[in-house]
Design a protein around this motif. Structure first.
Motif, PDB file in Angstrom:
ATOM      1  N   VAL A 149      30.761 -37.285  88.616  1.00 27.69           N
ATOM      2  CA  VAL A 149      29.299 -36.857  88.140  1.00 27.69           C
ATOM      3  C   VAL A 149      28.513 -38.042  88.386  1.00 27.69           C
ATOM      4  O   VAL A 149      28.862 -39.147  88.082  1.00 27.69           O
ATOM      5  CB  VAL A 149      29.403 -36.170  86.954  1.00 27.69           C
ATOM      6  CG1 VAL A 149      30.590 -35.087  86.708  1.00 27.69           C
ATOM      7  CG2 VAL A 149      29.838 -37.106  85.661  1.00 27.69           C
ATOM      8  N   ASN A 150      27.183 -37.554  88.388  1.00 26.37           N
ATOM      9  CA  ASN A 150      26.241 -38.548  88.300  1.00 26.37           C
ATOM     10  C   ASN A 150      25.132 -38.044  87.260  1.00 26.37           C
ATOM     11  O   ASN A 150      24.622 -37.004  87.272  1.00 26.37           O
ATOM     12  CB  ASN A 150      25.408 -38.737  89.693  1.00 26.37           C
ATOM     13  CG  ASN A 150      24.299 -39.762  89.380  1.00 26.37           C
ATOM     14  OD1 ASN A 150      23.320 -39.207  89.915  1.00 26.37           O
ATOM     15  ND2 ASN A 150      24.236 -40.793  88.945  1.00 26.37           N
ATOM     16  N   THR A 151      24.778 -38.808  86.226  1.00 26.68           N
ATOM     17  CA  THR A 151      23.950 -38.388  85.361  1.00 26.68           C
ATOM     18  C   THR A 151      22.556 -39.093  85.067  1.00 26.68           C
ATOM     19  O   THR A 151      22.792 -40.524  85.642  1.00 26.68           O
ATOM     20  CB  THR A 151      24.213 -38.383  83.802  1.00 26.68           C
ATOM     21  OG1 THR A 151      24.648 -39.686  83.221  1.00 26.68           O
ATOM     22  CG2 THR A 151      25.778 -37.580  83.786  1.00 26.68           C
ATOM     23  N   TRP A 152      21.496 -38.802  84.835  1.00 25.63           N
ATOM     24  CA  TRP A 152      20.314 -39.693  84.758  1.00 25.63           C
ATOM     25  C   TRP A 152      19.563 -39.429  83.410  1.00 25.63           C
ATOM     26  O   TRP A 152      19.572 -37.934  83.004  1.00 25.63           O
ATOM     27  CB  TRP A 152      19.294 -39.781  85.733  1.00 25.63           C
ATOM     28  CG  TRP A 152      19.064 -38.725  86.407  1.00 25.63           C
ATOM     29  CD1 TRP A 152      17.698 -37.998  86.591  1.00 25.63           C
ATOM     30  CD2 TRP A 152      19.663 -37.680  87.388  1.00 25.63           C
ATOM     31  NE1 TRP A 152      17.571 -37.059  87.294  1.00 25.63           N
ATOM     32  CE2 TRP A 152      18.654 -36.625  88.023  1.00 25.63           C
ATOM     33  CE3 TRP A 152      21.026 -37.799  88.058  1.00 25.63           C
ATOM     34  CZ2 TRP A 152      19.268 -35.866  88.783  1.00 25.63           C
ATOM     35  CZ3 TRP A 152      21.483 -36.795  88.876  1.00 25.63           C
ATOM     36  CH2 TRP A 152      20.395 -35.761  89.426  1.00 25.63           C
ATOM     37  N   GLY A 153      18.874 -40.078  82.972  1.00 24.33           N
ATOM     38  CA  GLY A 153      17.802 -39.861  81.651  1.00 24.33           C
ATOM     39  C   GLY A 153      17.026 -40.973  81.458  1.00 24.33           C
ATOM     40  O   GLY A 153      16.884 -41.927  82.191  1.00 24.33           O
ATOM     41  N   PRO A 154      16.318 -41.013  80.075  1.00 25.20           N
ATOM     42  CA  PRO A 154      15.324 -41.859  80.141  1.00 25.20           C
ATOM     43  C   PRO A 154      15.938 -43.183  78.976  1.00 25.20           C
ATOM     44  O   PRO A 154      16.833 -43.097  78.788  1.00 25.20           O
ATOM     45  CB  PRO A 154      14.403 -41.105  78.727  1.00 25.20           C
ATOM     46  CG  PRO A 154      15.199 -40.314  78.228  1.00 25.20           C
ATOM     47  CD  PRO A 154      16.375 -39.982  79.141  1.00 25.20           C
ATOM     48  N   ALA A 206      13.483 -46.743  82.455  1.00 23.35           N
ATOM     49  CA  ALA A 206      12.524 -47.275  81.464  1.00 23.35           C
ATOM     50  C   ALA A 206      11.191 -46.575  81.355  1.00 23.35           C
ATOM     51  O   ALA A 206      10.555 -46.258  80.035  1.00 23.35           O
ATOM     52  CB  ALA A 206      12.214 -48.568  81.769  1.00 23.35           C
ATOM     53  N   LYS A 207      10.685 -45.649  82.100  1.00 27.26           N
ATOM     54  CA  LYS A 207       9.456 -45.014  81.893  1.00 27.26           C
ATOM     55  C   LYS A 207       9.663 -43.568  81.840  1.00 27.26           C
ATOM     56  O   LYS A 207       8.770 -42.790  81.831  1.00 27.26           O
ATOM     57  CB  LYS A 207       8.327 -45.430  83.209  1.00 27.26           C
ATOM     58  CG  LYS A 207       7.954 -46.782  83.219  1.00 27.26           C
ATOM     59  CD  LYS A 207       7.143 -47.125  84.489  1.00 27.26           C
ATOM     60  CE  LYS A 207       6.594 -48.480  84.458  1.00 27.26           C
ATOM     61  NZ  LYS A 207       5.745 -48.903  85.593  1.00 27.26           N
ATOM     62  N   GLY A 208      10.763 -43.146  81.565  1.00 24.24           N
ATOM     63  CA  GLY A 208      11.037 -41.805  81.391  1.00 24.24           C
ATOM     64  C   GLY A 208      11.809 -40.924  82.297  1.00 24.24           C
ATOM     65  O   GLY A 208      11.630 -41.244  83.415  1.00 24.24           O
ATOM     66  N   SER A 209      12.471 -39.951  82.062  1.00 25.24           N
ATOM     67  CA  SER A 209      13.391 -39.082  82.890  1.00 25.24           C
ATOM     68  C   SER A 209      13.700 -37.998  82.139  1.00 25.24           C
ATOM     69  O   SER A 209      14.186 -37.912  81.042  1.00 25.24           O
ATOM     70  CB  SER A 209      14.399 -40.004  83.664  1.00 25.24           C
ATOM     71  OG  SER A 209      15.401 -39.078  84.189  1.00 25.24           O
ATOM     72  N   PRO A 210      13.807 -36.920  82.956  1.00 29.54           N
ATOM     73  CA  PRO A 210      14.730 -35.579  82.667  1.00 29.54           C
ATOM     74  C   PRO A 210      16.222 -36.174  82.302  1.00 29.54           C
ATOM     75  O   PRO A 210      16.569 -36.910  83.005  1.00 29.54           O
ATOM     76  CB  PRO A 210      14.397 -34.467  83.337  1.00 29.54           C
ATOM     77  CG  PRO A 210      14.191 -35.281  84.731  1.00 29.54           C
ATOM     78  CD  PRO A 210      13.415 -36.718  84.609  1.00 29.54           C
ATOM     79  N   PHE A 211      16.811 -35.217  81.219  1.00 29.57           N
ATOM     80  CA  PHE A 211      18.249 -35.533  81.318  1.00 29.57           C
ATOM     81  C   PHE A 211      18.792 -34.434  82.398  1.00 29.57           C
ATOM     82  O   PHE A 211      18.587 -33.131  82.346  1.00 29.57           O
ATOM     83  CB  PHE A 211      18.832 -34.875  80.020  1.00 29.57           C
ATOM     84  CG  PHE A 211      18.551 -36.078  78.942  1.00 29.57           C
ATOM     85  CD1 PHE A 211      19.455 -37.337  78.893  1.00 29.57           C
ATOM     86  CD2 PHE A 211      17.595 -36.082  77.742  1.00 29.57           C
ATOM     87  CE1 PHE A 211      19.023 -38.176  78.040  1.00 29.57           C
ATOM     88  CE2 PHE A 211      17.475 -36.837  76.953  1.00 29.57           C
ATOM     89  CZ  PHE A 211      18.238 -38.082  76.938  1.00 29.57           C
ATOM     90  N   MET A 212      19.591 -34.890  83.389  1.00 32.50           N
ATOM     91  CA  MET A 212      20.158 -34.236  84.445  1.00 32.50           C
ATOM     92  C   MET A 212      21.306 -34.653  84.700  1.00 32.50           C
ATOM     93  O   MET A 212      21.814 -35.855  84.644  1.00 32.50           O
ATOM     94  CB  MET A 212      19.316 -34.287  85.665  1.00 32.50           C
ATOM     95  CG  MET A 212      17.851 -33.609  85.406  1.00 32.50           C
ATOM     96  SD  MET A 212      16.582 -33.417  86.852  1.00 32.50           S
ATOM     97  CE  MET A 212      17.189 -32.108  87.680  1.00 32.50           C
ATOM     98  N   MET A 213      22.377 -33.897  85.407  1.00 32.23           N
ATOM     99  CA  MET A 213      23.677 -34.316  86.108  1.00 32.23           C
ATOM    100  C   MET A 213      23.880 -33.653  87.436  1.00 32.23           C
ATOM    101  O   MET A 213      23.503 -32.428  87.591  1.00 32.23           O
ATOM    102  CB  MET A 213      24.429 -33.669  84.961  1.00 32.23           C
ATOM    103  CG  MET A 213      26.035 -34.024  85.392  1.00 32.23           C
ATOM    104  SD  MET A 213      27.433 -33.550  84.299  1.00 32.23           S
ATOM    105  CE  MET A 213      27.100 -34.618  82.979  1.00 32.23           C
ATOM    106  N   ASN A 214      24.460 -34.297  88.466  1.00 32.29           N
ATOM    107  CA  ASN A 214      25.098 -33.616  89.510  1.00 32.29           C
ATOM    108  C   ASN A 214      26.524 -33.923  89.386  1.00 32.29           C
ATOM    109  O   ASN A 214      27.305 -34.844  89.188  1.00 32.29           O
ATOM    110  CB  ASN A 214      24.411 -34.631  90.736  1.00 32.29           C
ATOM    111  CG  ASN A 214      24.804 -33.970  91.887  1.00 32.29           C
ATOM    112  OD1 ASN A 214      24.717 -32.711  92.135  1.00 32.29           O
ATOM    113  ND2 ASN A 214      25.087 -34.650  93.043  1.00 32.29           N
ATOM    114  N   VAL A 215      27.073 -32.684  89.505  1.00 25.36           N
ATOM    115  CA  VAL A 215      28.571 -32.422  89.558  1.00 25.36           C
ATOM    116  C   VAL A 215      29.204 -32.182  90.875  1.00 25.36           C
ATOM    117  O   VAL A 215      28.669 -31.204  91.321  1.00 25.36           O
ATOM    118  CB  VAL A 215      28.842 -31.295  88.411  1.00 25.36           C
ATOM    119  CG1 VAL A 215      30.247 -31.047  88.420  1.00 25.36           C
ATOM    120  CG2 VAL A 215      28.223 -31.609  87.135  1.00 25.36           C
ATOM    121  N   ALA A 216      30.133 -32.897  91.242  1.00 24.90           N
ATOM    122  CA  ALA A 216      30.961 -32.711  92.377  1.00 24.90           C
ATOM    123  C   ALA A 216      32.142 -31.885  92.155  1.00 24.90           C
ATOM    124  O   ALA A 216      32.984 -32.753  91.235  1.00 24.90           O
ATOM    125  CB  ALA A 216      31.101 -34.114  93.186  1.00 24.90           C
TER     126      ALA A 216
END
Length: 278
Positions: A149-154, A206-216
């Motif tokens: 998985v890859n996740t991203w957020g703020p 640092a400047k903000g991001s939604p919480f998301m995930m890519n699942v393989a």
């Protein structure tokens, strides 16, 4: 009515300010924040403990002992100060009363282990979590046959990584063995290697991001975009715990997440170098 006692480092902070009405609203008035104790007044030009209690309608307790005695259940806050949690929660975890400790539970493996051992020895139902665990999208996701998985957020790693680590561990369902950190002025990326050889990454902006995930998975990739009221889902789970004392998150998983976070904090100091997870 279930009377909640707040134990905080200082009270005028987002979680304390919002838990008051959220507990009341999501329980239809059955769970109510009634008592509060704080170690210090707000150091950030916020309200004093007395002024905060007056504004939000709680009764200030002068000692933790008095608060614990009068409260039915306990909520240890200090969401920005996990290094304070062991000290702040010490009496609560000895009390035998239902106790939630706010995110991030502990700064490292050793503090987390001591706290959870104390709770178990004292017969105190206790847990901690990121609210992101209770996003409908993560709760409903198929957690079988995940390759990575890859996740991203703020925001930065130390305060906000927990909101990505919790979903990662929910999906991977395995202990992490190594962590690496990469960073620049605007973005960090953490890489986790798991005991079974799979990997996951988390990125903070640092400047903000939604919480998301890519699942393989074996069947391809799926992007999970968190749009649900995850904080509401968390509060509903907190209310359920205060009603039933049932802890759904195993302590072993909480320790594994704190292990990975602790290794991640160390990895920040040596970018590009693998750091072993205890």
């Amino acid at each position: 009515m279930i009377k909640v006692g707040f134990i905080d480092y200082y009270l005028d902070e987002w979680h304390a300010n919002n838990y008051v009405h959220m507990l009341r609203d999501y329980s239809n008035g059955e769970v109510e924040a009634v008592y509060a104790w704080a170690e210090i007044d707000s150091p950030e030009d916020g309200l004093t403990t007395d002024a905060w209690c007056e504004k939000y309608g709680l009764t200030r307790m002068m000692t933790q002992e008095e608060l614990i005695e009068k409260s039915d259940v306990l909520l240890v806050l200090a969401p920005r100060d996990p290094k304070k949690h062991e000290e702040l929660a010490n009496l609560a975890l000895r009390s035998g009363k239902r106790c939630y400790v706010d995110k991030t539970f502990a700064p490292d493996h050793f503090a987390a282990k001591r706290m959870l051992d104390l709770a178990e020895q004292s017969g105190t139902p206790c847990w901690s979590s990121s609210a992101l665990r209770f996003a409908e999208e993560y709760q409903a996701a198929d957690k079988t046959n995940i390759k990575g998985v890859n996740t991203w957020g703020p925001n930065g790693f130390e305060d906000y990584a927990i909101h990505q680590l919790e979903p990662i561990f929910m999906m991977m369902q395995a202990p992490a063995t190594e962590v690496m950190h990469l960073t620049n002025d605007e973005v960090y990326t953490g890489v986790l290697r798991f005991a079974d050889g799979r990997t996951a990454t988390l990125s903070g902006y640092a400047k903000g991001s939604p919480f998301m995930m890519n699942v393989a998975t074996d069947d391809g990739n799926k992007v999970i975009d968190v749009q649900s009221d995850y904080f509401g889902g968390f509060i509903r789970e907190l209310v359920r715990f205060f009603r039933t004392a049932e802890v759904k998150i195993p302590h072993e998983e909480t320790i594994a997440i704190m292990d990975a976070r602790g290794a991640g904090v160390e990895a920040v100091k040596t970018p590009g170098v693998w750091v072993n997870v205890r």
